[in-house]
Scaffold this motif. Structure first.
Motif, mmCIF file in Angstrom:
data_model
loop_
_atom_site.group_PDB
_atom_site.id
_atom_site.type_symbol
_atom_site.label_atom_id
_atom_site.label_comp_id
_atom_site.label_asym_id
_atom_site.label_seq_id
_atom_site.Cartn_x
_atom_site.Cartn_y
_atom_site.Cartn_z
ATOM 1 N N GLY A 1 -47.063 56.503 29.189
ATOM 2 C CA GLY A 1 -46.682 56.317 30.582
ATOM 3 C C GLY A 1 -45.362 55.581 30.742
ATOM 4 O O GLY A 1 -44.616 55.823 31.690
ATOM 5 N N PRO B 1 -41.293 59.018 30.407
ATOM 6 C CA PRO B 1 -40.319 59.234 31.486
ATOM 7 C C PRO B 1 -39.000 58.480 31.312
ATOM 8 O O PRO B 1 -38.040 58.752 32.036
ATOM 9 N N LYS C 1 -51.852 67.055 35.417
ATOM 10 C CA LYS C 1 -50.472 67.305 35.838
ATOM 11 C C LYS C 1 -50.330 68.669 36.492
ATOM 12 O O LYS C 1 -49.722 68.804 37.564
ATOM 13 N N GLY D 1 -51.100 67.756 40.106
ATOM 14 C CA GLY D 1 -49.784 67.167 40.331
ATOM 15 C C GLY D 1 -49.719 65.673 40.124
ATOM 16 O O GLY D 1 -48.898 64.987 40.730
ATOM 17 N N ILE D 2 -50.554 65.149 39.237
ATOM 18 C CA ILE D 2 -50.586 63.705 38.987
ATOM 19 C C ILE D 2 -49.421 63.327 38.087
ATOM 20 O O ILE D 2 -49.118 64.001 37.106
ATOM 21 N N SER D 3 -48.774 62.231 38.404
ATOM 22 C CA SER D 3 -47.647 61.755 37.602
ATOM 23 C C SER D 3 -48.131 61.186 36.271
ATOM 24 O O SER D 3 -49.320 60.925 36.081
ATOM 25 N N GLN D 4 -47.176 60.970 35.363
ATOM 26 C CA GLN D 4 -47.533 60.380 34.066
ATOM 27 C C GLN D 4 -48.145 58.996 34.249
ATOM 28 O O GLN D 4 -49.090 58.622 33.556
ATOM 29 N N GLY E 1 -49.865 58.001 36.836
ATOM 30 C CA GLY E 1 -51.215 58.210 37.349
ATOM 31 C C GLY E 1 -52.184 58.629 36.263
ATOM 32 O O GLY E 1 -53.348 58.212 36.251
#
Length: 412
Positions: free
Chosen positions: A152, A156, A237, A241-244, A246
């Motif tokens: 996480g 990114p 994801k 559509g969950i972010s890294q 999340g």
């Protein structure tokens, strides 16, 4: 527990944490690797499965090596080599090269589990081995959690290549700690076994239907673990559509719950003298049902809740796959015997991530989750038929007529 056992648990816990960070961080990096190298779901699943092909193949030879050359020597050699291949993952420039690195990574990391369990068995009393192993194996969940946190933060910011380079240095600290603080084995009150290590005796133990039954339990349990764990980040994801960040958040309660489940299952196993049927059957039946609920759980908070409860219950079935053999066998057989059981689990690691990816490509994520329920169902069937106590296990081995199995008094 003796001080020797407690120190060994701490040192093995640290090693297993690094083990699971290095092997599972790729689950979180799969979307980025897929984008970078142009991979579909089947190819991404094959990356996970390739590790388990070599990891599974080496389990029984690794156990024999640990029995012959010593648990610490084999364990340190494996830890050193897998740290090198973790770093080499960062320089993979194609799908084929990454497959080769994952294969070699699995081969060298695969020598560690049997050596680790043997090292613990040599430093713990038989009646406490399952509880001690439960504490060390709760590190699996801690490793998964830290892998999620590391991914996480680093994915990114610096990308998957730098991430693998960074985590490759974690094994160095563990190697230094082992060399400095690992205590000597306890004096085990075991009756010497005539001709210990002969091929006939080892075949009687390693290929007995009783021991293979415990390998089937672990296979079924790990179908769930490796199939669902490998694909949940990508599922969240792509489907939600969950972010890294999340996804990393979602891993916290589920992995902590799994750790609690492992410890509870281990302690209960020691308290009831093994008896895997008592724990595995209800735990795996509940887990199979939850695999039909999980992909349909919306919103995201409900998905995390269902996953957490499922992880807690499923984790209780981990150590019962080892409890009876650990209570039954002298340390001279532990490395190879646990290698057989671990082989069953890693065979599931070969099949389930790839199967999940194939089913997802041809049908849907929901169907892929449901397919994984075959593992828990297989585990509960095996748990119902294997020997339920150390006495029953030794009696079955004795009937094979090729090995001399120590009495209960010699192991307690």
């Amino acid at each position: 527990m003796p001080r020797t056992t407690r120190i060994t648990i701490v040192l093995l816990f640290a090693a297993w944490v690094v083990d699971y960070i290095d092997r599972t961080v790729i689950n979180f990096a799969l979307p980025a690797i897929g984008d970078d190298l142009g991979l579909d779901h089947t190819q991404q699943g094959l990356l996970v499965s390739m590790f388990f092909i070599s990891y599974a193949l080496i389990q029984i030879p690794a156990g024999l090596l640990a029995d012959r050359y010593g648990a610490l020597k084999v364990g340190i050699a494996g830890l050193t080599a897998w740290s090198v291949f973790t770093g080499l993952t960062a320089v993979a420039w194609s799908f084929a090269v990454l497959l080769a690195i994952r294969f070699l990574f699995g081969l060298v990391q695969g020598v560690f589990p049997a050596a680790a369990i043997k090292a613990l068995a040599e430093r713990s009393r038989p009646e406490e081995r399952t509880t001690a192993a439960g504490w060390t194996n709760s590190s699996n969940a801690a490793g998964l959690l830290l892998a999620a946190v590391i991914a996480g933060v680093l994915l990114p910011t610096v990308g998957w290549r730098v991430m693998f380079a960074v985590i490759s240095v974690l094994g160095v600290a563990v190697i230094l700690a082992w060399r400095r603080w690992m205590p000597e084995p306890l004096v085990q009150d075991e009756i010497p076994i005539a001709n210990v290590g002969t091929r006939a005796e080892r075949r009687a133990v390693l290929f007995s239907p009783a021991l293979l039954g415990f390998a089937v339990i672990f296979f079924g349990y790990d179908v769930l673990v490796w199939g669902v764990t490998a694909w949940t980040p990508t599922f969240l994801k792509e489907q939600h559509g969950i972010s890294q960040a999340g996804i990393a958040f979602a891993a916290v309660p589920t992995t902590l719950a799994a750790a609690v489940g492992v410890v509870l299952g281990a302690r209960l196993s020691d308290r009831i003298g093994g008896r895997p049927r008592v724990i595995v059957v209800p735990a795996m039946a509940f887990t199979a049902v939850m695999l039909f609920v999980l992909p349909r759980a919306e919103p995201f908070g409900l998905f995390v809740l269902v996953g957490t409860v499922m992880s807690l219950v499923a984790g209780m079935a981990y150590m019962p796959a080892f409890a009876v053999p650990l209570r039954s066998l002298p340390s001279a057989y532990i490395g190879a015997a646990t290698g057989v059981i671990i082989f069953g689990g890693q065979l599931a690691g070969v099949l389930s991530p790839l199967a999940f990816g194939v089913v997802t490509d041809h049908l849907s994520y929901t169907t892929a989750f449901e397919t994984m329920a075959a593992g828990p169902l297989l585990a509960l069937v095996a748990a119902a038929v294997v020997p339920q106590t150390a006495e029953a296990f030794r009696a079955l081995l004795s009937r094979r007529g090729s090995a001399t199995v120590p009495s209960k008094e010699s192991l307690t």
